[in-house]
Design a protein around this motif. Structure first.
Motif, PDB file in Angstrom:
ATOM      1  N   PHE A 173       0.838  -1.210   0.000  1.00 14.81           N
ATOM      2  CA  PHE A 173       0.000   0.000   0.000  1.00 14.81           C
ATOM      3  C   PHE A 173       0.869   1.254   0.000  1.00 14.81           C
ATOM      4  O   PHE A 173       0.652   2.180  -0.787  1.00 14.81           O
ATOM      5  CB  PHE A 173      -0.937  -0.006   1.216  1.00 14.81           C
ATOM      6  N   LEU A 174       1.845   1.302   0.884  1.00 15.30           N
ATOM      7  CA  LEU A 174       2.683   2.497   1.007  1.00 15.30           C
ATOM      8  C   LEU A 174       3.577   2.690  -0.220  1.00 15.30           C
ATOM      9  O   LEU A 174       3.868   3.830  -0.605  1.00 15.30           O
ATOM     10  CB  LEU A 174       3.510   2.431   2.284  1.00 15.30           C
ATOM     11  N   ALA A 175       3.992   1.607  -0.834  1.00 20.00           N
ATOM     12  CA  ALA A 175       4.865   1.702  -2.006  1.00 20.00           C
ATOM     13  C   ALA A 175       4.107   2.123  -3.264  1.00 20.00           C
ATOM     14  O   ALA A 175       4.707   2.659  -4.201  1.00 20.00           O
ATOM     15  CB  ALA A 175       5.571   0.374  -2.245  1.00 20.00           C
ATOM     16  N   THR A 176       2.799   1.904  -3.303  1.00 17.21           N
ATOM     17  CA  THR A 176       2.035   2.163  -4.525  1.00 17.21           C
ATOM     18  C   THR A 176       1.095   3.357  -4.420  1.00 17.21           C
ATOM     19  O   THR A 176       0.304   3.604  -5.323  1.00 17.21           O
ATOM     20  CB  THR A 176       1.212   0.914  -4.921  1.00 17.21           C
ATOM     21  N   THR A 177       1.153   4.089  -3.318  1.00 17.52           N
ATOM     22  CA  THR A 177       0.326   5.290  -3.169  1.00 17.52           C
ATOM     23  C   THR A 177       1.232   6.489  -2.935  1.00 17.52           C
ATOM     24  O   THR A 177       2.391   6.339  -2.550  1.00 17.52           O
ATOM     25  CB  THR A 177      -0.655   5.150  -1.986  1.00 17.52           C
ATOM     26  N   ASP A 178       0.684   7.664  -3.190  1.00 13.41           N
ATOM     27  CA  ASP A 178       1.456   8.899  -3.044  1.00 13.41           C
ATOM     28  C   ASP A 178       0.750   9.848  -2.089  1.00 13.41           C
ATOM     29  O   ASP A 178      -0.406   9.666  -1.733  1.00 13.41           O
ATOM     30  CB  ASP A 178       1.610   9.586  -4.408  1.00 13.41           C
ATOM     31  N   GLY A 179       1.473  10.907  -1.727  1.00 10.44           N
ATOM     32  CA  GLY A 179       0.891  11.954  -0.899  1.00 10.44           C
ATOM     33  C   GLY A 179       0.923  11.602   0.568  1.00 10.44           C
ATOM     34  O   GLY A 179       1.740  10.801   1.026  1.00 10.44           O
ATOM     35  N   LYS A 180       0.012  12.196   1.290  1.00 10.62           N
ATOM     36  CA  LYS A 180      -0.070  11.960   2.731  1.00 10.62           C
ATOM     37  C   LYS A 180      -0.885  10.697   2.985  1.00 10.62           C
ATOM     38  O   LYS A 180      -2.047  10.619   2.609  1.00 10.62           O
ATOM     39  CB  LYS A 180      -0.699  13.167   3.430  1.00 10.62           C
ATOM     40  N   ARG A 181      -0.240   9.720   3.610  1.00  7.97           N
ATOM     41  CA  ARG A 181      -0.855   8.423   3.869  1.00  7.97           C
ATOM     42  C   ARG A 181      -0.941   8.169   5.360  1.00  7.97           C
ATOM     43  O   ARG A 181       0.005   8.431   6.093  1.00  7.97           O
ATOM     44  CB  ARG A 181      -0.056   7.284   3.217  1.00  7.97           C
ATOM     45  N   ARG A 182      -2.078   7.646   5.774  1.00  2.80           N
ATOM     46  CA  ARG A 182      -2.298   7.275   7.168  1.00  2.80           C
ATOM     47  C   ARG A 182      -2.667   5.798   7.237  1.00  2.80           C
ATOM     48  O   ARG A 182      -3.315   5.280   6.329  1.00  2.80           O
ATOM     49  CB  ARG A 182      -3.420   8.104   7.787  1.00  2.80           C
ATOM     50  N   VAL A 183      -2.256   5.167   8.329  1.00  5.19           N
ATOM     51  CA  VAL A 183      -2.555   3.750   8.556  1.00  5.19           C
ATOM     52  C   VAL A 183      -3.196   3.628   9.935  1.00  5.19           C
ATOM     53  O   VAL A 183      -2.695   4.179  10.914  1.00  5.19           O
ATOM     54  CB  VAL A 183      -1.272   2.896   8.488  1.00  5.19           C
ATOM     55  N   SER A 184      -4.313   2.913   9.994  1.00  5.99           N
ATOM     56  CA  SER A 184      -4.961   2.603  11.270  1.00  5.99           C
ATOM     57  C   SER A 184      -4.870   1.101  11.493  1.00  5.99           C
ATOM     58  O   SER A 184      -5.224   0.316  10.602  1.00  5.99           O
ATOM     59  CB  SER A 184      -6.432   3.038  11.235  1.00  5.99           C
ATOM     60  N   VAL A 185      -4.391   0.708  12.664  1.00  2.39           N
ATOM     61  CA  VAL A 185      -4.280  -0.709  13.016  1.00  2.39           C
ATOM     62  C   VAL A 185      -5.240  -0.978  14.172  1.00  2.39           C
ATOM     63  O   VAL A 185      -5.018  -0.551  15.295  1.00  2.39           O
ATOM     64  CB  VAL A 185      -2.836  -1.081  13.425  1.00  2.39           C
ATOM     65  N   ASP A 186      -6.313  -1.690  13.880  1.00  3.00           N
ATOM     66  CA  ASP A 186      -7.356  -1.954  14.868  1.00  3.00           C
ATOM     67  C   ASP A 186      -7.556  -3.468  14.963  1.00  3.00           C
ATOM     68  O   ASP A 186      -8.386  -4.022  14.248  1.00  3.00           O
ATOM     69  CB  ASP A 186      -8.640  -1.240  14.450  1.00  3.00           C
ATOM     70  N   SER A 187      -6.805  -4.218  15.750  1.00  2.67           N
ATOM     71  CA  SER A 187      -6.015  -3.672  16.819  1.00  2.67           C
ATOM     72  C   SER A 187      -4.826  -4.584  17.117  1.00  2.67           C
ATOM     73  O   SER A 187      -4.833  -5.757  16.740  1.00  2.67           O
ATOM     74  CB  SER A 187      -6.882  -3.521  18.069  1.00  2.67           C
ATOM     75  N   ILE A 188      -3.865  -4.022  17.853  1.00  2.94           N
ATOM     76  CA  ILE A 188      -2.726  -4.813  18.337  1.00  2.94           C
ATOM     77  C   ILE A 188      -3.231  -5.946  19.243  1.00  2.94           C
ATOM     78  O   ILE A 188      -2.731  -7.069  19.195  1.00  2.94           O
ATOM     79  CB  ILE A 188      -1.743  -3.920  19.133  1.00  2.94           C
ATOM     80  N   THR A 189      -4.222  -5.654  20.039  1.00  2.00           N
ATOM     81  CA  THR A 189      -4.767  -6.649  20.976  1.00  2.00           C
ATOM     82  C   THR A 189      -5.243  -7.894  20.239  1.00  2.00           C
ATOM     83  O   THR A 189      -4.954  -9.024  20.646  1.00  2.00           O
ATOM     84  CB  THR A 189      -5.917  -6.029  21.792  1.00  2.00           C
ATOM     85  N   GLU A 190      -5.961  -7.699  19.141  1.00  2.00           N
ATOM     86  CA  GLU A 190      -6.450  -8.842  18.366  1.00  2.00           C
ATOM     87  C   GLU A 190      -5.305  -9.568  17.667  1.00  2.00           C
ATOM     88  O   GLU A 190      -5.328 -10.792  17.534  1.00  2.00           O
ATOM     89  CB  GLU A 190      -7.494  -8.388  17.340  1.00  2.00           C
ATOM     90  N   MET A 191      -4.302  -8.824  17.218  1.00  2.00           N
ATOM     91  CA  MET A 191      -3.133  -9.472  16.617  1.00  2.00           C
ATOM     92  C   MET A 191      -2.493 -10.421  17.628  1.00  2.00           C
ATOM     93  O   MET A 191      -2.140 -11.556  17.298  1.00  2.00           O
ATOM     94  CB  MET A 191      -2.131  -8.412  16.147  1.00  2.00           C
ATOM     95  N   ALA A 192      -2.346  -9.955  18.863  1.00  2.00           N
ATOM     96  CA  ALA A 192      -1.746 -10.785  19.911  1.00  2.00           C
ATOM     97  C   ALA A 192      -2.653 -11.958  20.271  1.00  2.00           C
ATOM     98  O   ALA A 192      -2.177 -13.058  20.572  1.00  2.00           O
ATOM     99  CB  ALA A 192      -1.458  -9.940  21.149  1.00  2.00           C
ATOM    100  N   TYR A 193      -3.958 -11.753  20.230  1.00  2.00           N
ATOM    101  CA  TYR A 193      -4.908 -12.823  20.537  1.00  2.00           C
ATOM    102  C   TYR A 193      -4.789 -13.963  19.521  1.00  2.00           C
ATOM    103  O   TYR A 193      -4.752 -15.140  19.889  1.00  2.00           O
ATOM    104  CB  TYR A 193      -6.336 -12.267  20.544  1.00  2.00           C
ATOM    105  N   TYR A 194      -4.729 -13.618  18.241  1.00  2.00           N
ATOM    106  CA  TYR A 194      -4.693 -14.648  17.203  1.00  2.00           C
ATOM    107  C   TYR A 194      -3.296 -15.219  16.990  1.00  2.00           C
ATOM    108  O   TYR A 194      -3.157 -16.385  16.627  1.00  2.00           O
ATOM    109  CB  TYR A 194      -5.231 -14.098  15.876  1.00  2.00           C
ATOM    110  N   ALA A 195      -2.262 -14.428  17.191  1.00  2.00           N
ATOM    111  CA  ALA A 195      -0.891 -14.913  17.053  1.00  2.00           C
ATOM    112  C   ALA A 195      -0.344 -15.113  18.460  1.00  2.00           C
ATOM    113  O   ALA A 195      -0.685 -16.075  19.127  1.00  2.00           O
ATOM    114  CB  ALA A 195      -0.057 -13.922  16.241  1.00  2.00           C
ATOM    115  N   ASP A 196       0.495 -14.203  18.932  1.00  2.58           N
ATOM    116  CA  ASP A 196       0.922 -14.159  20.331  1.00  2.58           C
ATOM    117  C   ASP A 196       1.572 -12.801  20.554  1.00  2.58           C
ATOM    118  O   ASP A 196       1.766 -12.034  19.612  1.00  2.58           O
ATOM    119  CB  ASP A 196       1.860 -15.320  20.689  1.00  2.58           C
ATOM    120  N   GLU A 197       1.905 -12.507  21.799  1.00  2.00           N
ATOM    121  CA  GLU A 197       2.437 -11.181  22.126  1.00  2.00           C
ATOM    122  C   GLU A 197       3.736 -10.881  21.380  1.00  2.00           C
ATOM    123  O   GLU A 197       3.924  -9.775  20.874  1.00  2.00           O
ATOM    124  CB  GLU A 197       2.658 -11.035  23.637  1.00  2.00           C
TER     125      GLU A 197
END
Length: 192
Positions: free
Chosen positions: A110-134
Motif C-alpha cells: 500500500f505504502l509503495a504504490t500510493t502517493d501523498g499523505k498516507r495514514r494507517v490505522s491498526v485496529d487492533s494490536i490486541t487482536e493481533m496478539a490474541y490470534y498470534a501471540d504477544e
C-alpha cells in the motif's frame, strides 16, 4: 512533511513517520478518534482490521462521513468468521488473522504504490496478539512502524489496555512517538 492532527488534547501537527498508540478500555468508543485521525489532511489511508470485518469498517466510515474513495481496507477477520471474501481495488484480505507477515507485506505494498499523505490505522494490536501471540504482534508492530518511517506516513495503533500485562502495555507506550489514552468515560488525554 507534517500531518494535521485533530484529536483533542494532542498537538496540532505531527511529523511524517509518527506512530501513535491509542490505549483504551475494551468497551471504549474509539471510532470517533480513529475517524478523526483518518479523515484529516490525508490523500490515502489504510485500515488494517483484525477486530472487525471490511463491511463493518465501511459502515463506520460512512457513519462518520469519512471519504471512502481514499480508503483501502485490509480485512484479517472475515476468513475467521467464515464470511465470503471478494477482493477489489480497495478491499483486501489475508488468509488468517494470525498471518501477521501478510499484514506487514500488504502495508508495504500500500505504502509503495500510493502517493501523498498516507495514514494507517491498526485496529487492533490486541487482536493481533490474541490470534498470534504477544511476541509476534510486537514484531509486526515494529515492522509497521518502520514502514511508516520509511514512507513518510503516520499511523494510529489501537490497544485494549486491560487485556495485556502491564509490562506489555508499558513496552508499547515506550515504542511509540505519542500515546492517546481513552478512559472509561471517553475522556481523551495525549502524551507526545
Amino acid at each position: 512533511m507534517d500531518y494535521a492532527l485533530t484529536v483533542e488534547d494532542t498537538p496540532d501537527t505531527i511529523p511524517s513517520g509518527t506512530g501513535i498508540l491509542l490505549c483504551h478500555p475494551s468497551t471504549g468508543e474509539t471510532d470517533r478518534i480513529d475517524t478523526d485521525f483518518l479523515s484529516t489532511d490525508t490523500d490515502r489511508f489504510l485500515v488494517i482490521s483484525t477486530r472487525t470485518t471490511a463491511r463493518e469498517v465501511e459502515q463506520k466510515l460512512e457513519h462518520y462521513a469519512v471519504d471512502r474513495s481514499k480508503a483501502t481496507i485490509l480485512d484479517a477477520l472475515s476468513v475467521e468468521r467464515g464470511y465470503s471474501r471478494r477482493s477489489g481495488d480497495d478491499v483486501h484480505y489475508v488468509a488468517s488473522p494470525d498471518d501477521l507477515d501478510a499484514i506487514v507485506e500488504s502495508t508495504r505494498e500500500f505504502l509503495a504504490t500510493t502517493d501523498g499523505k498516507r495514514r494507517v490505522s491498526v485496529d487492533s494490536i490486541t487482536e493481533m496478539a490474541y490470534y498470534a501471540d504477544e511476541d509476534r504482534a510486537r514484531e509486526a508492530v515494529e515492522a509497521l512502524l518502520d514502514l511508516l518511517d520509511e514512507h513518510d506516513a503516520v499511523g494510529l495503533f489501537h490497544l485494549a489496555e486491560e487485556v495485556h500485562d502491564e509490562s506489555i502495555v508499558d513496552g508499547y507506550r515506550d515504542l511509540f512517538d505519542g500515546v492517546i489514552s481513552l478512559d472509561p468515560d471517553d475522556n481523551v488525554t495525549g502524551e507526545f
